[in-house]
Motif scaffolding. Structure first.
Motif, PDB file in Angstrom:
ATOM      1  N   MET A   1       0.917  -1.082   0.116  1.00 36.01           N
ATOM      2  CA  MET A   1      -0.180   0.054  -0.047  1.00 36.01           C
ATOM      3  C   MET A   1       0.911   1.171  -0.006  1.00 36.01           C
ATOM      4  O   MET A   1       1.957   1.346   0.619  1.00 36.01           O
ATOM      5  CB  MET A   1      -0.884  -0.076   1.393  1.00 36.01           C
ATOM      6  N   ASN A   2       0.444   2.536  -0.802  1.00 37.50           N
ATOM      7  CA  ASN A   2       1.338   3.522  -0.803  1.00 37.50           C
ATOM      8  C   ASN A   2       0.990   4.360   0.154  1.00 37.50           C
ATOM      9  O   ASN A   2      -0.362   4.773   0.172  1.00 37.50           O
ATOM     10  CB  ASN A   2       1.030   4.253  -2.462  1.00 37.50           C
ATOM     11  N   PHE A   3       2.005   5.110   0.655  1.00 37.81           N
ATOM     12  CA  PHE A   3       1.461   6.297   1.614  1.00 37.81           C
ATOM     13  C   PHE A   3       1.861   7.528   0.926  1.00 37.81           C
ATOM     14  O   PHE A   3       3.215   7.523   0.378  1.00 37.81           O
ATOM     15  CB  PHE A   3       2.370   6.226   3.091  1.00 37.81           C
ATOM     16  N   HIS A   4       1.334   8.523   0.960  1.00 41.08           N
ATOM     17  CA  HIS A   4       1.427   9.706   0.170  1.00 41.08           C
ATOM     18  C   HIS A   4       1.859  10.959   1.240  1.00 41.08           C
ATOM     19  O   HIS A   4       1.277  10.639   2.298  1.00 41.08           O
ATOM     20  CB  HIS A   4       0.436  10.248  -0.766  1.00 41.08           C
ATOM     21  N   HIS A   5       2.698  12.069   0.971  1.00 41.09           N
ATOM     22  CA  HIS A   5       2.925  12.511   1.919  1.00 41.09           C
ATOM     23  C   HIS A   5       2.943  14.217   1.378  1.00 41.09           C
ATOM     24  O   HIS A   5       3.038  14.509   0.207  1.00 41.09           O
ATOM     25  CB  HIS A   5       4.661  12.475   2.200  1.00 41.09           C
ATOM     26  N   GLY A   6       2.335  15.136   2.072  1.00 44.79           N
ATOM     27  CA  GLY A   6       1.908  16.517   1.672  1.00 44.79           C
ATOM     28  C   GLY A   6       1.123  16.436   0.669  1.00 44.79           C
ATOM     29  O   GLY A   6       1.213  17.259  -0.285  1.00 44.79           O
ATOM     30  N   VAL A   7      -0.195  15.918   1.164  1.00 43.16           N
ATOM     31  CA  VAL A   7      -1.212  15.941  -0.168  1.00 43.16           C
ATOM     32  C   VAL A   7      -2.025  16.858   0.157  1.00 43.16           C
ATOM     33  O   VAL A   7      -2.744  17.265   1.293  1.00 43.16           O
ATOM     34  CB  VAL A   7      -1.717  14.601   0.140  1.00 43.16           C
ATOM     35  N   SER A  20      -3.456  20.748   3.644  1.00 42.19           N
ATOM     36  CA  SER A  20      -2.615  19.587   3.353  1.00 42.19           C
ATOM     37  C   SER A  20      -2.574  18.566   4.440  1.00 42.19           C
ATOM     38  O   SER A  20      -2.694  18.939   5.466  1.00 42.19           O
ATOM     39  CB  SER A  20      -1.573  20.244   2.881  1.00 42.19           C
ATOM     40  N   ALA A  21      -2.570  17.389   3.971  1.00 44.75           N
ATOM     41  CA  ALA A  21      -2.363  16.171   5.071  1.00 44.75           C
ATOM     42  C   ALA A  21      -0.973  15.658   5.084  1.00 44.75           C
ATOM     43  O   ALA A  21      -0.277  15.592   3.995  1.00 44.75           O
ATOM     44  CB  ALA A  21      -3.194  14.867   4.698  1.00 44.75           C
ATOM     45  N   ALA A  22      -0.475  15.687   6.329  1.00 47.10           N
ATOM     46  CA  ALA A  22       0.834  15.246   6.235  1.00 47.10           C
ATOM     47  C   ALA A  22       1.194  14.263   5.600  1.00 47.10           C
ATOM     48  O   ALA A  22       2.305  13.851   4.892  1.00 47.10           O
ATOM     49  CB  ALA A  22       1.477  15.330   7.807  1.00 47.10           C
ATOM     50  N   HIS A  23       0.388  12.993   5.953  1.00 47.20           N
ATOM     51  CA  HIS A  23       0.567  11.623   5.237  1.00 47.20           C
ATOM     52  C   HIS A  23      -1.201  11.348   4.633  1.00 47.20           C
ATOM     53  O   HIS A  23      -2.063  11.694   5.421  1.00 47.20           O
ATOM     54  CB  HIS A  23       0.951  10.719   6.273  1.00 47.20           C
ATOM     55  N   PHE A  24      -1.094  10.499   3.668  1.00 42.44           N
ATOM     56  CA  PHE A  24      -2.532  10.094   3.083  1.00 42.44           C
ATOM     57  C   PHE A  24      -2.370   8.804   2.450  1.00 42.44           C
ATOM     58  O   PHE A  24      -1.436   8.423   2.009  1.00 42.44           O
ATOM     59  CB  PHE A  24      -2.791  11.161   2.047  1.00 42.44           C
ATOM     60  N   CYS A  25      -3.614   7.834   2.641  1.00 42.41           N
ATOM     61  CA  CYS A  25      -3.505   6.659   2.056  1.00 42.41           C
ATOM     62  C   CYS A  25      -4.930   6.314   1.727  1.00 42.41           C
ATOM     63  O   CYS A  25      -5.972   7.006   2.398  1.00 42.41           O
ATOM     64  CB  CYS A  25      -2.616   5.481   2.827  1.00 42.41           C
ATOM     65  N   GLU A  26      -5.013   5.361   0.975  1.00 40.98           N
ATOM     66  CA  GLU A  26      -6.340   5.116   0.790  1.00 40.98           C
ATOM     67  C   GLU A  26      -6.545   3.384   1.018  1.00 40.98           C
ATOM     68  O   GLU A  26      -5.549   2.613   0.465  1.00 40.98           O
ATOM     69  CB  GLU A  26      -6.783   5.074  -0.736  1.00 40.98           C
ATOM     70  N   VAL A  27      -7.461   2.837   1.668  1.00 46.27           N
ATOM     71  CA  VAL A  27      -7.512   1.363   2.035  1.00 46.27           C
ATOM     72  C   VAL A  27      -8.704   0.593   1.478  1.00 46.27           C
ATOM     73  O   VAL A  27      -9.742   1.282   1.769  1.00 46.27           O
ATOM     74  CB  VAL A  27      -7.516   1.283   3.649  1.00 46.27           C
TER      75      VAL A  27
END
Ligand SMILES: Cc1cc2nc3c(=O)[nH]c(=O)nc-3n(C[C@H](O)[C@H](O)[C@H](O)COP(=O)(O)OP(=O)(O)OC[C@H]3O[C@@H](n4cnc5c(N)ncnc54)[C@H](O)[C@@H]3O)c2cc1C
Length: 336
Positions: A1-7, A20-27
């Motif tokens: 699973m990918n974690f994205h940063h500064g989204v 902005s979110a410091a970290h973001f993911c979709e589950v």
């Protein structure tokens, strides 16, 4: 699973606010959800679960992990109207699927934006119907106990735009899916005033659930701004419940004050839109935020509003209603 940063979260909230979110993911399943929560815990940051972002106001950058729930599945459990649906399914598409499958009852809740998983959080309601009427159980992941728990209808403590899941104590409960009991026969419900008007003069026996669905979509589209065109989160405030004695004194000053049955003894429901309208809020602006021209209860993102613009406008609206009517408005939208 990918974690994205500064989204940038603008595509993930219906106000279209840029934070902005410091970290973001979709589950998409439970093991990804656990992995996301473990990442948040290891990074020592808070987590925020979202679905479609149509009932949240992001007033500042989020310093933690935003987890978007994207679980998908619909299981038709029997031919008697029992269905289990995963939290990430789009609510309106699910309502359509139910009708196409011959499972009825949800038509009055058509066109409510967002996901199935968020629907029990505030017990979505519209046009005389609330979700809770159909809920058999809600399946949740309990992050404290690290296990999946089935909450019965009773456990959910549903109320008007309310449930147990809405409160800070329940932050560790993440909705995975909902089991609903629907009807397999046509059960049109046009008890709500605006819907009755749509069917004025028609023989009730000839009204189908499909016709109710169409009418709800028609009425909603004519009244509410489409968030894809004009950012908003629907009704910003709940309709206040007021004591009968308070109503009596208010009626002396405002004889045209509309009142509805609150379903609770000694209390009466007043439309927040009427109070805000009377206080002159329709069409007013603050920074990039404004109050919709046709609906005083809907705050809109007119011109690249910040979350703070919207929050400040909401605060002023609530203060003016308190000052004029002595009634405290409660936010329906979740402030993050
Ligand atoms: C134009 C418009 C019209 C609307 N009309 C109505 C209406 O008629 N009736 C009505 O009731 N609402 C209405 N709403 C509000 C909104 O659509 C509903 O509250 C919807 O259920 C929110 O779904 P969501 O997936 O977008 O939730 P989000 O906005 O993503 O989340 C809402 C809250 O639920 C939490 N949450 C989301 N998913 C989960 C999960 N799986 N587990 C645990 N917590 C979760 C979030 O943390 C947040 O606190 C409207 C909104 C808009 C924009």
């Amino acid at each position: 699973m990918n974690f994205h940063h500064g989204v940038d979260l603008a595509p993930y909230n219906s106000f279209g606010v840029h934070t902005s979110a410091a970290h973001f993911c979709e589950v998409t399943n439970l093991s990804e959800l656990k992995e996301a929560l473990a990442f948040g815990a290891a990074s020592k940051v808070p987590s925020l679960v979202i679905g479609g972002g149509s009932n949240i106001l992001l007033s500042a950058d989020y310093p933690g992990l935003v987890i978007r729930i994207d679980f998908k599945s619909i299981e038709w459990l029997n031919s008697d109207g029992l269905v289990r649906v995963a939290a990430g399914e789009n609510w309106h598409e699910f309502v359509k699927s139910c009708m196409n499958h011959g499972f009825y009852g949800l038509e009055n809740l058509a066109l409510i934006p967002g996901t199935v998983g968020a629907a029990p959080i505030q017990n979505i309601g519209a046009y005389g119907v609330e979700l809770e009427r159909f809920v058999v159980s809600v399946s949740v992941y309990d992050g404290k106990q690290d296990k999946v728990v089935e909450f019965s209808h009773r456990d959910c403590e549903f109320g008007y735009r309310d449930s147990l899941f809405k409160y800070p104590d329940a932050r560790h409960l993440i909705v995975l899916g909902v089991t609903l009991q629907l009807a397999t026969e046509q059960t049109p419900n046009i008890s709500y005033g605006a819907l009755q008007a749509e069917f004025d003069g028609q023989d009730f026996a000839g009204i189908t659930n499909q016709a109710v669905f169409d009418a709800v979509c028609r009425v909603r589209s004519s009244k509410l701004p489409d968030p894809k065109i004009l950012g908003n989160a629907g009704s910003f405030f709940k309709n206040p419940l007021v004591s009968e004695s308070k109503i009596e004194s208010l009626k002396e000053a405002f004889p045209d004050l509309p009142c509805f049955d609150a379903g609770e003894p000694g209390l009466v429901k007043i439309p927040a839109a009427w109070l805000l309208d009377k206080a002159g809020w329709r069409g007013r602006r603050k920074g990039g935020a404004g109050v919709h021209q046709q609906h005083a209860l809907v705050i809109v993102n007119v011109d690249d509003a910040s979350g703070e613009d919207i929050a400040l406008l909401a605060q002023e609206m609530a203060s003016s209603v308190l000052g004029r009517f002595g009634i405290a408005l409660e936010c329906e939208v979740k402030l993050v």
